[in-house]
Design a protein around this motif. Structure first.
Motif, PDB file in Angstrom:
ATOM      1  N   LEU A 147      32.811  38.475  35.614  1.00 31.83           N
ATOM      2  CA  LEU A 147      31.641  39.232  35.162  1.00 31.83           C
ATOM      3  C   LEU A 147      31.592  40.632  35.763  1.00 31.83           C
ATOM      4  CD1 LEU A 147      28.883  36.495  35.042  1.00 31.83           C
ATOM      5  CD2 LEU A 147      30.043  37.601  33.131  1.00 31.83           C
ATOM      6  N   GLN A 148      32.172  40.813  36.942  1.00 37.07           N
ATOM      7  CA  GLN A 148      32.247  42.166  37.490  1.00 37.07           C
ATOM      8  C   GLN A 148      33.196  43.034  36.669  1.00 37.07           C
ATOM      9  OE1 GLN A 148      31.576  42.750  42.010  1.00 37.07           O
ATOM     10  NE2 GLN A 148      32.970  41.012  41.798  1.00 37.07           N
ATOM     11  N   ASP A 149      34.206  42.396  36.084  1.00 43.29           N
ATOM     12  CA  ASP A 149      35.132  43.138  35.223  1.00 43.29           C
ATOM     13  C   ASP A 149      34.520  43.425  33.855  1.00 43.29           C
ATOM     14  OD1 ASP A 149      37.133  43.192  37.128  1.00 43.29           O
ATOM     15  OD2 ASP A 149      38.094  41.379  36.391  1.00 43.29           O
ATOM     16  N   GLU A 150      33.774  42.467  33.342  1.00 42.95           N
ATOM     17  CA  GLU A 150      33.201  42.593  32.002  1.00 42.95           C
ATOM     18  C   GLU A 150      31.862  41.861  31.948  1.00 42.95           C
ATOM     19  OE1 GLU A 150      34.240  41.395  27.398  1.00 42.95           O
ATOM     20  OE2 GLU A 150      35.890  41.479  28.835  1.00 42.95           O
TER      21      GLU A 150
ATOM     22  N   TYR B 120      22.828  35.386  43.250  1.00 44.01           N
ATOM     23  CA  TYR B 120      24.169  35.960  43.369  1.00 44.01           C
ATOM     24  C   TYR B 120      24.389  37.022  42.297  1.00 44.01           C
ATOM     25  CZ  TYR B 120      25.444  32.319  46.680  1.00 44.01           C
ATOM     26  OH  TYR B 120      25.504  31.508  47.779  1.00 44.01           O
ATOM     27  N   ILE B 121      23.839  36.787  41.120  1.00 41.26           N
ATOM     28  CA  ILE B 121      23.887  37.771  40.034  1.00 41.26           C
ATOM     29  C   ILE B 121      22.497  38.382  39.946  1.00 41.26           C
ATOM     30  CG2 ILE B 121      24.210  38.136  37.561  1.00 41.26           C
ATOM     31  CD1 ILE B 121      26.133  35.723  37.599  1.00 41.26           C
ATOM     32  N   LYS B 122      22.416  39.676  40.264  1.00 36.31           N
ATOM     33  CA  LYS B 122      21.122  40.359  40.307  1.00 36.31           C
ATOM     34  C   LYS B 122      20.730  40.944  38.963  1.00 36.31           C
ATOM     35  CE  LYS B 122      20.220  42.766  43.976  1.00 36.31           C
ATOM     36  NZ  LYS B 122      20.286  43.725  45.086  1.00 36.31           N
TER      37      LYS B 122
ATOM     38  N   ASP C 130      32.919  29.244  40.786  1.00 37.21           N
ATOM     39  CA  ASP C 130      31.822  30.204  40.936  1.00 37.21           C
ATOM     40  C   ASP C 130      32.370  31.596  41.251  1.00 37.21           C
ATOM     41  OD1 ASP C 130      29.840  28.250  40.562  1.00 37.21           O
ATOM     42  OD2 ASP C 130      29.718  27.812  42.713  1.00 37.21           O
ATOM     43  N   LEU C 131      33.308  31.663  42.162  1.00 37.32           N
ATOM     44  CA  LEU C 131      33.887  32.953  42.543  1.00 37.32           C
ATOM     45  C   LEU C 131      34.632  33.592  41.376  1.00 37.32           C
ATOM     46  CD1 LEU C 131      35.168  32.097  46.127  1.00 37.32           C
ATOM     47  CD2 LEU C 131      33.150  33.443  45.512  1.00 37.32           C
ATOM     48  N   ARG C 132      35.303  32.788  40.578  1.00 42.96           N
ATOM     49  CA  ARG C 132      35.998  33.329  39.398  1.00 42.96           C
ATOM     50  C   ARG C 132      34.996  33.849  38.373  1.00 42.96           C
ATOM     51  NH1 ARG C 132      39.989  29.599  36.803  1.00 42.96           N
ATOM     52  NH2 ARG C 132      40.527  31.468  35.656  1.00 42.96           N
ATOM     53  N   ILE C 133      33.860  33.148  38.209  1.00 46.63           N
ATOM     54  CA  ILE C 133      32.809  33.631  37.300  1.00 46.63           C
ATOM     55  C   ILE C 133      32.323  34.999  37.760  1.00 46.63           C
ATOM     56  CG2 ILE C 133      30.422  33.271  36.539  1.00 46.63           C
ATOM     57  CD1 ILE C 133      31.059  30.239  36.492  1.00 46.63           C
ATOM     58  N   LEU C 134      32.024  35.130  39.049  1.00 43.43           N
ATOM     59  CA  LEU C 134      31.548  36.412  39.573  1.00 43.43           C
ATOM     60  C   LEU C 134      32.587  37.511  39.395  1.00 43.43           C
ATOM     61  CD1 LEU C 134      29.790  35.219  42.856  1.00 43.43           C
ATOM     62  CD2 LEU C 134      28.712  35.886  40.690  1.00 43.43           C
TER      63      LEU C 134
ATOM     64  N   ARG D 101      32.148  46.978  42.449  1.00 46.03           N
ATOM     65  CA  ARG D 101      32.786  45.663  42.396  1.00 46.03           C
ATOM     66  C   ARG D 101      33.011  45.146  43.812  1.00 46.03           C
ATOM     67  NH1 ARG D 101      36.624  42.104  41.535  1.00 46.03           N
ATOM     68  NH2 ARG D 101      37.097  41.373  39.450  1.00 46.03           N
ATOM     69  N   LEU D 102      32.527  43.935  44.085  1.00 45.63           N
ATOM     70  CA  LEU D 102      32.686  43.304  45.386  1.00 45.63           C
ATOM     71  C   LEU D 102      33.952  42.460  45.429  1.00 45.63           C
ATOM     72  CD1 LEU D 102      29.012  42.177  45.971  1.00 45.63           C
ATOM     73  CD2 LEU D 102      30.177  44.107  46.997  1.00 45.63           C
ATOM     74  N   PRO D 103      34.615  42.359  46.583  1.00 44.00           N
ATOM     75  CA  PRO D 103      35.828  41.553  46.704  1.00 44.00           C
ATOM     76  C   PRO D 103      35.480  40.069  46.880  1.00 44.00           C
ATOM     77  CG  PRO D 103      35.363  42.620  48.781  1.00 44.00           C
ATOM     78  CD  PRO D 103      34.326  43.090  47.804  1.00 44.00           C
ATOM     79  N   VAL D 104      35.129  39.410  45.797  1.00 38.12           N
ATOM     80  CA  VAL D 104      34.671  38.011  45.886  1.00 38.12           C
ATOM     81  C   VAL D 104      35.795  37.018  46.075  1.00 38.12           C
ATOM     82  CG1 VAL D 104      32.538  38.404  44.613  1.00 38.12           C
ATOM     83  CG2 VAL D 104      34.585  37.721  43.359  1.00 38.12           C
TER      84      VAL D 104
END
Length: 158
Positions: A19-22, A53-55, A12-16, A154-157
């Motif tokens: 997606l923050q990168d792209e 988590y994804i707004k 989940d954290l890797r997905i977030l 970008r948040l530090p997830v």
């Protein structure tokens, strides 16, 4: 009680993070990066969206290319913190596109805004014709950005 981040696993954290990168990354590319098949990635993505988590998804737009050369950090003070004025102020702020962020803060100011305008003259007009007319505002202090060093959402997830 677990924190929201502790409720997410590494995938989940890797997905977030990805997606923050792209934000336009396809489900197939996400699956490829995660070394999973598309179906479980799609399920996780939908759950992350449904759980809030994804707004949303959006493009990072270059403000300079659109002519917004000035960023101001604005401290707003109120004389009276009770009654309807703070709520009216907060409602009014929502509809002002030049206000990129607004925070109710502790310390010397009551609110801290990040505002973008084309230039110093347009910022002066914005203060005069918009900020000074907002309900409850008794003082405005501005700090103008001389140079932007870092700007991210970008948040530090991880």
């Amino acid at each position: 009680m677990k924190t929201p981040q502790e409720m997410l696993d590494d995938v989940d954290l890797r997905i977030l993070s990805l997606l923050q990168d792209e934000g336009r990354m396809s489900n197939a590319r996400l699956a490829e990066h995660l070394h999973l098949t598309e179906t479980p990635v799609w399920r996780r993505l939908r759950r992350l969206e449904e759980d809030g988590y994804i707004k949303g998804y959006g493009a990072r737009v270059d403000r300079h290319k659109l002519g917004f050369g000035l960023i101001a950090f604005v401290q707003i003070n109120f004389a009276n913190h009770t009654g309807e004025q703070p709520a009216q102020f907060e409602a009014a702020i929502q509809s002002i596109p030049e206000v990129l962020s607004c925070h109710n803060v502790s310390g010397e100011a009551d609110y801290f805004l990040q505002v973008v305008t084309r230039d110093l003259e347009s910022y002066g007009d914005f203060v005069t014709h918009v900020l000074r007319k907002l309900p409850g505002v008794t003082s405005i202090r501005s700090s103008l950005a001389m140079r932007e060093i870092k700007s991210t959402s970008r948040l530090p997830v991880r």
